[in-house]
Design an enzyme around this catalytic site. Structure first.
Site: not given
Ligand code: PAF
Length: 301
Positions: A16, A18, A21, A134, A186
């Site tokens: 991945g 994204g 990644g 990020a 979370k």
């Protein structure tokens, strides 16, 4: 070493491209062999990634391959796709994913982890709960917007020191036990903040300022507390208090779900609110506010 156990010399595959990644690829490439697995299709064998942190920008060359063109078995793999893509993306690797591969799952929510555990019973599986911030403004560029911590724990199979690898790459990381507790911790924050930021189209901090949003957050919190308690999770604080603290700390953030909504991407609603609703049903606890929110956002999608 057991017959097919991954060696530390095996490359680390990152599934991945994204934001997470690319963050991991750029941070880990200087310390180990990395191969970035992109969408199926033709890709040049190497790509030049840009990592930006504050004023600092670095170029990092990383090996890459399309998911349909992997030549070697991926024995060590970090799964960085969206939660709803994770199982299909792993299945797409076919025989290039050994049954006893070592996987690190980076997904939000708690549903994709359960699906992958059931689908790959011989794999050595760890999951992570990360607060790294990020985003990816371009296909080969990642901005490391906020430093956080990645907590990693074993779900199935043998222990692997993934936290050590991330630390070597300069990312704060620790091994925790049990990881399910951290995932649930979370999940309750994401279930209170993310869907509401989409509904109100607002930054995290604004949820605390808008009386209607704050009241909804409180109701969602009470329901999440009841559901998670019935499922056996114990927390020292309430979901509402925890979510308020996170919303205040990340007041200027656009939540990951609102980023997806604005970019026209699918929402990770099933992995977060959907999973909480599944737990509610399994344990016979009512969660009408979560259900209504789920239905509203699902209809919108
Ligand atoms: O999904 C997110 O955006 C983050 O987990 C959080 C904590 C809500 C902060 O934006």
């Amino acid at each position: 070493m057991l017959p097919n156990e991954p060696e530390m010399s095996d490359p680390v595959y990152i599934l991945g491209g994204g934001s997470i990644g690319l963050l991991l690829a750029t941070r880990l490439a200087p310390v180990t062999d990395i191969v970035l697995i992109r969408r199926p299709g033709q890709h040049p064998p190497r790509c030049q990634l840009t990592l930006q942190e504050g004023e600092l920008t670095r170029q990092i060359a990383v090996a890459q391959v399309g998911a349909d063109a992997l030549a070697e078995p991926a024995r060590r793999l970090i799964v960085c796709t969206k939660a709803y893509d994770a199982l299909a993306a792993l299945r797409q690797l076919g025989a290039r994913l050994p049954a006893d591969a070592s996987l690190l799952l980076m997904q939000n929510g708690m549903s994709s982890q359960e699906e992958i555990l059931a689908a790959f019973p011989q794999a050595h599986i760890h999951a992570a709960s990360s607060t790294e911030g990020a985003y990816r403004p371009a296909p080969n560029r990642v901005v490391h917007a906020g430093r956080g911590i990645t907590r990693i724990g074993r779900l199935q199979g043998q222990e692997q020191d993934w936290a050590k690898l991330l630390c070597q790459g300069g990312l704060a990381s620790e091994t925790v036990e049990p990881i399910r507790w951290h995932l649930a911790n979370k999940l309750r924050v994401n279930a209170l903040i993310n869907p509401l930021t989409v509904l109100h189209d607002c930054r995290n901090g604004e949820l605390l300022e808008q009386p209607a949003a704050r009241a909804a957050m409180q109701r969602l919190g009470e329901e999440a507390d009841a559901v998670l308690a019935a499922a056996g999770y114990r927390f020292a604080d309430s979901a509402f208090d925890q979510a308020c603290a996170v919303a205040a700390r990340t007041a200027d953030n656009i939540s990951s779900m609102l980023q997806d909504a604005r970019a026209g991407r699918r929402l990770e609603l099933d992995a977060i609110t959907g999973y909480l609703l599944q737990l509610a049903e399994r344990h016979g606890v009512a969660a009408p506010t979560h259900r209504a929110l789920y239905q509203r956002l699902a209809a919108r999608a």
